[in-house]
Write an enzyme that holds these catalytic residues in place. Structure first.
Site, mmCIF file in Angstrom:
data_model
loop_
_atom_site.group_PDB
_atom_site.id
_atom_site.type_symbol
_atom_site.label_atom_id
_atom_site.label_comp_id
_atom_site.label_asym_id
_atom_site.label_seq_id
_atom_site.Cartn_x
_atom_site.Cartn_y
_atom_site.Cartn_z
ATOM 1 N N LYS B 62 0.857 -1.186 0.000
ATOM 2 C CA LYS B 62 0.000 0.000 0.000
ATOM 3 C C LYS B 62 0.894 1.238 0.000
ATOM 4 O O LYS B 62 1.971 1.235 0.611
ATOM 5 C CB LYS B 62 -0.883 -0.028 1.258
ATOM 6 N N SER B 137 -9.735 1.677 2.612
ATOM 7 C CA SER B 137 -8.810 2.494 1.872
ATOM 8 C C SER B 137 -7.713 1.714 1.172
ATOM 9 O O SER B 137 -7.036 2.249 0.306
ATOM 10 C CB SER B 137 -8.168 3.506 2.822
ATOM 11 N N SER B 161 -10.288 -0.939 6.658
ATOM 12 C CA SER B 161 -9.645 -0.626 5.377
ATOM 13 C C SER B 161 -8.942 -1.776 4.690
ATOM 14 O O SER B 161 -8.560 -1.659 3.531
ATOM 15 C CB SER B 161 -8.654 0.529 5.551
#
Lengths: 453, 473
Positions: B62, B137, B161
């Protein structure tokens, strides 16, 4: 009108640690700008603080010396504000649970001892240093993250002189403990004073001003005196004091407005989520407190009770930790404490001054000085000879060797001395005759002959 | 696909295949912020034992995970030029285990959002239907695993997330106990809620990855000293006597009959395997408070956490007359209005006049919720519920800014895992309208093993091991 001065003092003190409060970067003074920093000090994304155990130890020592109540549960909070010298946009401090609270410290005033209460003492991190010029702003992050303790007094101080005594006392204390360098001129100890006046006999506090940037102890008193004069002149004229931050201007000998305070800034304090509360064990706290060096007041008390020193001598010694440590060493090897004090205060200091050597670098071996003092007391050398021997001791030499080399050993065995005198007299009948005839000089000759022998 | 397959290929071939796939899918999915040249990492593999658990395995990180020398933007404009000077602790651990990162994956800006539409480099699309959201996210990471580009990817989880995008994309999303994995070097959202998590397509992989990622890190004071277990070899799908609690408050909000039926069928299978499945109910008012409490706490911490993004020392700088102006201009231009709105909300709750009735109250409510959940977990091995009441929504119908009381509990219950730091896993259980659906389970702190064990049983029942959108296509 008659006013009473009310003063409270906040002192920021850099802790003498090798690394920073929350990072492993080295602490520094006078290093090349931005060389003692890592990603944590620069507030890079993703960095996390890690509490410096040594900083906690030093803070614990300081809080103990200030007779504070110790909170064994160490917690930190965030103080949020935007400023370019604050890399993270918040400072990690101890707003809600200071390590120490409710202490006190005793200062000497012309009217005797006075107790100044300490409101709190907490740990936090220093900011970066900024240099503003026409070309722009330069920022040195070396100082960012340096461990600090902030010591906040109650408004118990009543004059510039008391304020100076308070700062001096704190400075000596923290220096003794090895907690801080406490160099005001270098900024490792910084002092902000809050000053207000009120009519004598009234209780309500007047409007206060905060005077910042006091870079020497004497300036603490000068700044307060100037601010008190300014405020009382204002009040006398029926004007009011405006709450503001001011600084002391050394050349003008007055305080100058820095900024007005429009209500308190909201720092939006909240607990630092990245540092879980740390419970200090009783054993660790005790170990540190038990290992704590003797404090100046205790030391003075010991000098007076154990060594029977007078007030002045004790004060002079205690005022300097290294000198005092030296004196204690000397006293381990001689019982003549008074003489040890005299030699230390007068001769050692003078010799060091003359040679331009710092007390910390004193080349004199305390054992040698003690031996020399004992030699004088035993009559092995005279007081006059001692001064000569002392000069050699200050060069690091062993007094016994010096006496031997110089052949100055004083004869203290009286029978041996008698034999010597008799033999000189026997060999100089003419001189005896001369003396009997009234020639006093003959005695001098005879004494000389004995000394030669 | 699972980590241990493809071992006959050379590392170079395997990595190149993954990179080619990532490039090929980029136009369609937009899951990648930056592609990483793997040459140096492959070179570094020479120093690593071939038996290392992730030797030569391609992965995606990420884009809020700091990689030294490699652009790390957290999908925010203010960090769009940010090249970290240090590696996150987990990056070092993954490298030591032999993994090769091939891409930095897109995310919602600074982790704020659940759609992955709020990303400076644009929206990420669902691996199974590009007209639908990936969820966020950690949308980019989820999609890269779900589309078969990499066998695993690292994400972070502050509300859900990792676990929500995992559900929307039909992969496993694991968020271990708070403190189990170091957060050092992860660009934060809200420190007390942030967790490192990850995506895989097999339970064994999820267990193996935890062995690599977990452990005490002296640079993260919240990381645990607790010994890391050999989760993978300990996996035991025999769940006889395991006590499983269905969260009724959540299931009541599931309206889709197929999702309901899928959930019930799975529960029946677990019972058939010897598990004890019961129903529990948390206090409704506490469940209703989950999201507002989260919103207050997360944004309060976030507003402070991101105060370092000021254009002075790194990141995007917008010039100004004074240092103060530089900070104001950089921050105004550097964040989306959505993020700025959250900063305002966070600040508001911390003001002296509001702190007691907003921020402190939210902290108290969080504590009450955690106590309520813990009371149940004292009597059960896991609590279980649908990860979402819906399949991934159509992109045009979803916006993070829209809040509704409808399905407030069902769509936000996974926040429980962040509030209490409980380990929590999302596992795919089937398809509705061709889109994946999933369950979520949480356990007592540091009992990741029970999640892997029951997870293994579920995986055997669903036969969705190695599930990815390529299989469908």
């Amino acid at each position: 009108m008659n006013y009473e001065t009310v003063i409270g003092i906040e002192i920021h003190c850099e802790l003498k640690t090798k690394t920073k409060m929350f990072s492993s970067a080295p602490t520094s003074f006078g290093e090349v700008a931005n060389t003692c920093v890592n990603e944590i000090d620069l507030g890079h994304p993703g960095t996390l603080p890690c509490v410096n155990k040594e900083a906690v130890r030093l803070a614990l020592l300081a809080a103990t010396a200030l007779k504070c109540e110790i909170d064994p549960l160490i917690k930190f909070d965030r103080k949020n504000y935007y400023y370019s010298d604050l890399p993270k946009g918040f400072q990690i401090t101890q707003q809600f649970h200071p390590i120490g609270s409710g202490g006190n410290i005793s200062i000497d005033t012309p009217n005797g001892k006075k107790n100044i209460r300490i409101n709190r003492m907490h740990m936090e991190e220093d900011t970066a240093k900024q240099f503003h010029s026409d070309a722009g702003t330069l920022i040195d992050f070396n100082r960012a993250g340096t461990p600090l303790v902030e010591i906040v007094s109650e408004p118990d101080i009543r004059s510039g002189a008391e304020a100076m005594a308070y700062v001096e006392k704190l400075r000596a204390l923290l220096y003794y403990l090895g907690v801080s360098d406490v160099k005001m001129e270098e900024g490792s100890m910084r002092c902000d004073v809050n000053v207000s006046l009120r009519e004598v006999g009234t209780q309500k506090l007047g409007t206060k001003t905060e005077v910042k940037n006091l870079n020497s102890i004497s300036n603490v008193q000068k700044a307060i005196d100037a601010e008190v004069a300014r405020q009382s002149a204002l009040l006398d004229q029926g004007e009011r004091v405006i709450q503001a931050t001011r600084r002391y201007d050394e050349t003008q000998k007055t305080t100058v407005l820095m900024r007005k305070k429009e209500g308190d800034v909201d720092y939006k304090f909240f607990p630092e989520p990245n540092i879980p509360p740390i419970l200090l064990s009783d054993a660790w706290i005790k170990e540190i407190q038990d290992g704590m060096e003797e404090l100046p007041d205790e030391r003075k008390e010991r000098y007076q009770s154990q060594f029977a020193l007078n007030d002045y001598d004790a004060d002079v010694l205690v005022a300097n930790r290294e000198l005092s440590n030296f004196f204690d060493e000397v006293c381990l090897h001689t019982k003549n404490y008074k003489k040890a004090a005299n030699w230390t205060i007068v001769e050692v200091i003078a010799a060091l001054n003359k040679a331009n050597i710092k007390i910390a670098d004193n080349p004199c071996n305390p054992v040698y000085l003690a031996v020399m003092i004992n030699m004088v007391d035993n009559g092995e050398i005279s007081g006059k000879q001692a001064k000569e021997v002392f000069e050699e001791i200050m060069l690091g030499k062993d007094p016994q060797k010096v006496v031997e080399e110089k052949g100055m050993k004083q004869m203290s065995d009286s029978s041996e001395l008698l034999t010597l005198v008799t033999s000189v007299l026997d060999n100089n009948p003419q001189s005896i005759e001369d003396f009997k005839n009234g020639k006093d000089r003959a005695v001098g000759f005879l004494v000389g002959q004995v000394m030669k022998a | 696909m699972d980590i241990k397959t493809n071992t006959l290929e050379s590392v170079e071939t395997r990595i190149q295949k993954a990179i080619d796939k990532a490039h090929a899918s980029q136009d369609k999915l937009n899951a990648v912020v930056s592609f990483i040249d793997p040459c140096e990492q492959i070179e570094n593999l020479k120093a690593i034992d071939k038996s290392a658990p992730l030797y030569g395995v391609p992965m995606a990180l990420k884009d809020n995970i700091n990689t030294k020398g490699i652009l790390t933007t957290a999908s925010s404009r203010i960090l769009d030029n940010y090249v970290p000077v240090y590696d996150a602790t987990i990056v070092k651990k993954l490298q030591q285990a032999g993994a090769i990162s091939i891409a930095k994956a897109s995310m919602d800006e600074l982790g704020m959002g659940g759609t992955n539409k709020n990303a400076y480099r644009g929206e990420v699309h669902n691996a199974w239907d590009t007209s639908r959201i990936s969820g966020g996210s950690s949308g980019g990471s989820a999609v890269l695993v779900a589309s078969g580009v990499v066998p695993f990817a690292i994400g972070t989880d502050t509300g859900d997330s990792v676990r929500k995008p995992a559900a929307f994309n039909g992969v496993i999303g694991m968020k271990p106990t708070y403190g189990r994995i170091s957060r050092y070097g992860i660009i934060p959202y809200a420190s007390s809620l942030d967790h490192v998590g990850y995506f895989t397509t097999a339970i064994e992989d999820a267990a193996l990855l935890l062995e690599v990622l977990a452990g005490r890190d002296d640079q993260d004071m919240t990381s645990s000293y607790r010994k890391v277990e050999t989760y993978a070899s300990n996996i035991n799908a025999d769940i006889t006597g395991k006590k499983i609690a269905i969260i009724d408050n959540v299931q009541e909000g599931v309206e889709d009959s197929e999702i309901k039926a899928n959930f019930q069928a799975l529960m029946d299978k677990l019972v058939a395997r010897g598990a004890i499945v019961e129903h529990i109910r948390f206090q409704d008012n506490l469940m209703q408070a989950l999201f507002p409490t989260y919103y207050i706490l997360a944004n309060a911490e976030a507003t402070a956490n991101h105060s370092n993004l000021d254009g002075i020392r790194f990141g995007m700088r917008e010039d100004g007359e004074s240092v103060e102006d530089v900070m104001i201009h950089s921050r105004t231009k550097g964040f989306s209005s959505y993020v700025r709105k959250r900063f305002v909300a966070g600040s508001y709750s911390l003001f002296v006049e509001n702190q007691e009735k907003v921020f402190r109250k939210a902290q108290k409510v969080r504590r009450l919720i955690v106590e309520e959940v813990q009371k149940k977990l004292d009597n059960y091995d896991v609590i279980i519920a649908s990860a979402s009441g819906n399949i991934a929504p159509l992109s045009e119908n979803s916006a993070d800014e829209a809040l509704s009381n409808e399905s407030m509990v069902t769509e936000n219950h996974m926040i429980i895992g962040n509030f209490g730091g409980f380990p929590s896993i999302t596992i795919p259980t089937g398809f509705v309208e061709g889109m994946p659906i999933a369950i979520n389970m949480s356990a007592n702190a540091f009992d990741e093993q029970v999640l892997f064990n029951i997870g293994k049983a579920i995986e055997e029942e669903t036969k969705l091991k190695g599930n990815d959108s390529e299989v469908k296509a």
